[in-house]
Design a protein around this motif. Structure first.
Motif, PDB file in Angstrom:
ATOM      1  N   PRO A   1      -6.579  -8.871   3.993  1.00 49.47           N
ATOM      2  CA  PRO A   1      -6.652  -8.779   2.535  1.00 49.47           C
ATOM      3  C   PRO A   1      -7.988  -8.215   2.076  1.00 49.47           C
ATOM      4  N   GLY A   2      -7.949  -7.285   1.177  1.00 50.38           N
ATOM      5  CA  GLY A   2      -9.158  -6.677   0.643  1.00 50.38           C
ATOM      6  C   GLY A   2      -8.868  -6.057  -0.706  1.00 50.38           C
ATOM      7  N   PRO A   3      -9.912  -5.759  -1.467  1.00 46.61           N
ATOM      8  CA  PRO A   3      -9.705  -5.233  -2.814  1.00 46.61           C
ATOM      9  C   PRO A   3      -8.926  -3.929  -2.855  1.00 46.61           C
ATOM     10  N   ALA A   4      -9.114  -3.059  -1.865  1.00 42.70           N
ATOM     11  CA  ALA A   4      -8.411  -1.776  -1.884  1.00 42.70           C
ATOM     12  C   ALA A   4      -6.919  -1.964  -1.638  1.00 42.70           C
ATOM     13  N   VAL A   5      -6.570  -2.829  -0.683  1.00 42.28           N
ATOM     14  CA  VAL A   5      -5.162  -3.097  -0.407  1.00 42.28           C
ATOM     15  C   VAL A   5      -4.502  -3.742  -1.621  1.00 42.28           C
ATOM     16  N   ILE A   6      -5.202  -4.690  -2.233  1.00 38.51           N
ATOM     17  CA  ILE A   6      -4.668  -5.347  -3.421  1.00 38.51           C
ATOM     18  C   ILE A   6      -4.483  -4.333  -4.544  1.00 38.51           C
ATOM     19  N   ALA A   7      -5.463  -3.457  -4.731  1.00 37.36           N
ATOM     20  CA  ALA A   7      -5.376  -2.458  -5.802  1.00 37.36           C
ATOM     21  C   ALA A   7      -4.207  -1.516  -5.578  1.00 37.36           C
ATOM     22  N   ALA A   8      -4.016  -1.072  -4.349  1.00 34.49           N
ATOM     23  CA  ALA A   8      -2.903  -0.176  -4.041  1.00 34.49           C
ATOM     24  C   ALA A   8      -1.567  -0.881  -4.244  1.00 34.49           C
ATOM     25  N   SER A   9      -1.487  -2.130  -3.816  1.00 35.17           N
ATOM     26  CA  SER A   9      -0.246  -2.880  -3.967  1.00 35.17           C
ATOM     27  C   SER A   9       0.089  -3.106  -5.431  1.00 35.17           C
ATOM     28  N   GLN A  10      -0.893  -3.543  -6.207  1.00 34.42           N
ATOM     29  CA  GLN A  10      -0.630  -3.820  -7.616  1.00 34.42           C
ATOM     30  C   GLN A  10      -0.277  -2.551  -8.371  1.00 34.42           C
ATOM     31  N   SER A  11      -0.900  -1.448  -8.021  1.00 33.87           N
ATOM     32  CA  SER A  11      -0.548  -0.180  -8.658  1.00 33.87           C
ATOM     33  C   SER A  11       0.889   0.204  -8.343  1.00 33.87           C
ATOM     34  N   ALA A  12       1.300   0.013  -7.082  1.00 31.47           N
ATOM     35  CA  ALA A  12       2.675   0.333  -6.698  1.00 31.47           C
ATOM     36  C   ALA A  12       3.669  -0.571  -7.412  1.00 31.47           C
ATOM     37  N   PHE A  13       3.327  -1.859  -7.521  1.00 31.34           N
ATOM     38  CA  PHE A  13       4.203  -2.783  -8.233  1.00 31.34           C
ATOM     39  C   PHE A  13       4.397  -2.348  -9.685  1.00 31.34           C
ATOM     40  N   ALA A  14       3.300  -2.024 -10.343  1.00 30.53           N
ATOM     41  CA  ALA A  14       3.342  -1.765 -11.779  1.00 30.53           C
ATOM     42  C   ALA A  14       3.762  -0.347 -12.125  1.00 30.53           C
ATOM     43  N   LEU A  15       3.353   0.635 -11.306  1.00 31.56           N
ATOM     44  CA  LEU A  15       3.518   2.033 -11.691  1.00 31.56           C
ATOM     45  C   LEU A  15       4.503   2.813 -10.834  1.00 31.56           C
ATOM     46  N   GLY A  16       4.863   2.280  -9.671  1.00 32.81           N
ATOM     47  CA  GLY A  16       5.790   2.995  -8.809  1.00 32.81           C
ATOM     48  C   GLY A  16       5.088   3.886  -7.803  1.00 32.81           C
ATOM     49  N   ARG A  17       5.898   4.455  -6.909  1.00 38.74           N
ATOM     50  CA  ARG A  17       5.357   5.225  -5.781  1.00 38.74           C
ATOM     51  C   ARG A  17       4.669   6.508  -6.209  1.00 38.74           C
ATOM     52  N   ALA A  18       5.322   7.308  -7.043  1.00 38.70           N
ATOM     53  CA  ALA A  18       4.785   8.628  -7.384  1.00 38.70           C
ATOM     54  C   ALA A  18       3.428   8.533  -8.063  1.00 38.70           C
ATOM     55  N   ARG A  19       3.276   7.553  -8.957  1.00 41.17           N
ATOM     56  CA  ARG A  19       1.995   7.401  -9.663  1.00 41.17           C
ATOM     57  C   ARG A  19       0.910   6.821  -8.770  1.00 41.17           C
TER      58      ARG A  19
ATOM     59  N   TRP B   1      -8.773 -13.786 -10.054  1.00 40.75           N
ATOM     60  CA  TRP B   1      -8.422 -15.148 -10.445  1.00 40.75           C
ATOM     61  C   TRP B   1      -8.351 -15.255 -11.971  1.00 40.75           C
ATOM     62  N   ARG B   2      -9.355 -14.711 -12.643  1.00 40.37           N
ATOM     63  CA  ARG B   2      -9.439 -14.835 -14.104  1.00 40.37           C
ATOM     64  C   ARG B   2      -8.337 -14.069 -14.806  1.00 40.37           C
ATOM     65  N   HIS B   3      -7.943 -12.917 -14.225  1.00 46.86           N
ATOM     66  CA  HIS B   3      -6.944 -12.077 -14.894  1.00 46.86           C
ATOM     67  C   HIS B   3      -5.519 -12.309 -14.388  1.00 46.86           C
ATOM     68  N   ALA B   4      -5.329 -13.312 -13.540  1.00 45.41           N
ATOM     69  CA  ALA B   4      -3.982 -13.594 -13.036  1.00 45.41           C
ATOM     70  C   ALA B   4      -2.964 -13.845 -14.153  1.00 45.41           C
ATOM     71  N   PRO B   5      -3.344 -14.540 -15.246  1.00 50.04           N
ATOM     72  CA  PRO B   5      -2.355 -14.766 -16.314  1.00 50.04           C
ATOM     73  C   PRO B   5      -2.061 -13.524 -17.152  1.00 50.04           C
ATOM     74  N   ASP B   6      -2.859 -12.480 -17.029  1.00 49.77           N
ATOM     75  CA  ASP B   6      -2.677 -11.295 -17.864  1.00 49.77           C
ATOM     76  C   ASP B   6      -1.370 -10.588 -17.517  1.00 49.77           C
ATOM     77  N   PRO B   7      -0.728  -9.961 -18.516  1.00 47.24           N
ATOM     78  CA  PRO B   7       0.487  -9.185 -18.209  1.00 47.24           C
ATOM     79  C   PRO B   7       0.144  -7.929 -17.425  1.00 47.24           C
ATOM     80  N   LEU B   8       1.133  -7.379 -16.760  1.00 44.91           N
ATOM     81  CA  LEU B   8       0.939  -6.128 -16.037  1.00 44.91           C
ATOM     82  C   LEU B   8       0.653  -5.004 -17.019  1.00 44.91           C
ATOM     83  N   PRO B   9      -0.171  -4.016 -16.620  1.00 48.51           N
ATOM     84  CA  PRO B   9      -0.443  -2.894 -17.522  1.00 48.51           C
ATOM     85  C   PRO B   9       0.802  -2.063 -17.776  1.00 48.51           C
ATOM     86  N   ASP B  10       0.861  -1.484 -18.944  1.00 51.11           N
ATOM     87  CA  ASP B  10       1.946  -0.567 -19.266  1.00 51.11           C
ATOM     88  C   ASP B  10       1.794   0.684 -18.410  1.00 51.11           C
ATOM     89  N   PRO B  11       2.825   1.082 -17.662  1.00 54.16           N
ATOM     90  CA  PRO B  11       2.707   2.278 -16.813  1.00 54.16           C
ATOM     91  C   PRO B  11       2.349   3.534 -17.584  1.00 54.16           C
TER      92      PRO B  11
END
Length: 204
Positions: A23-41, A94-104
């Motif tokens: 686990p690391g910030p880059a892997v988390i960032a890539a995963s969260q981006s894929a979750f929220a924005l999809g593969r192409a973005r 941790w602090r932003h866990a309750p925040d909604p996902l960003p609008d794609p």
């Protein structure tokens, strides 16, 4: 002339794969981006993360390992800084866990190739990893072609991994699971990253 062996390069790649999987910030960032924005973005962002991480390999090959050997305190300092950085990332998650996902459709200015490069260059952890592994796997005396072979191995592994993350995490099933459990996933990831940061600091 290449003096490093295929076996050494295989060992290097074998060490690199589980390190990237941790686990690391880059892997988390890539995963969260894929979750929220999809593969192409996410793919350009993922490739930027991969290239940014590989640049730390290039920096190490160009002399960071020599600095660490000559001035051991620089290694300790960079380790502590890396640990503090990971703690900061963990606190943000941790602090932003309750925040909604960003609008794609908006707020994705940092989700780009250069945004990925910047994120991984701002994290000194890969520098520590690459410097340590290069010192333990390869001889100190490396030719230019040796360094090219080592860097090519590193960037290939990084690109394959981050491409896989962007593609797999964008599939419907993991995206649905993430949407349903975002709070706990983000809190758990933040805790893991925080523990990694503390480990880095306490080792020194």
């Amino acid at each position: 002339m290449i003096t490093v062996t295929a076996q050494q390069l295989q060992i290097f790649a074998g060490i690199l794969v589980p390190a990237i999987l941790s686990p690391g910030p880059a892997v988390i960032a890539a995963s969260q981006s894929a979750f929220a924005l999809g593969r192409a973005r996410t793919l350009p962002y993922a490739w930027g993360l991969a290239f940014g991480a590989s640049l730390w390999c290039a920096v190490s090959l160009l002399g960071l390992t020599i600095i660490f050997q000559t001035l051991p305190w620089t290694y300790t300092a960079l380790t502590v800084l890396g640990g503090l950085y990971l703690l900061w990332i963990a606190w943000k998650m941790w602090r932003h866990a309750p925040d909604p996902l960003p609008d794609p459709a908006e707020g994705t200015g940092g989700i780009s190739f250069w945004g990925g490069v910047t994120l991984n260059l701002s994290n000194p952890k890969p520098a520590l990893f690459y410097s340590s592994v290069l010192l333990s796997v390869f001889p100190l005396s490396l030719t230019v072609l040796d360094k090219v072979a080592i860097y090519t191995t590193a960037v290939s592994v990084e690109m394959i991994f981050y491409t896989a993350v962007a593609c797999l995490m964008a599939l419907p099933w993991p995206r649905r699971r993430y949407y349903a459990s975002k709070f706990w996933i983000d809190r758990g990831a933040g805790l893991l990253i925080g523990l990694l940061g503390l480990t880095l600091i306490l080792r020194h």
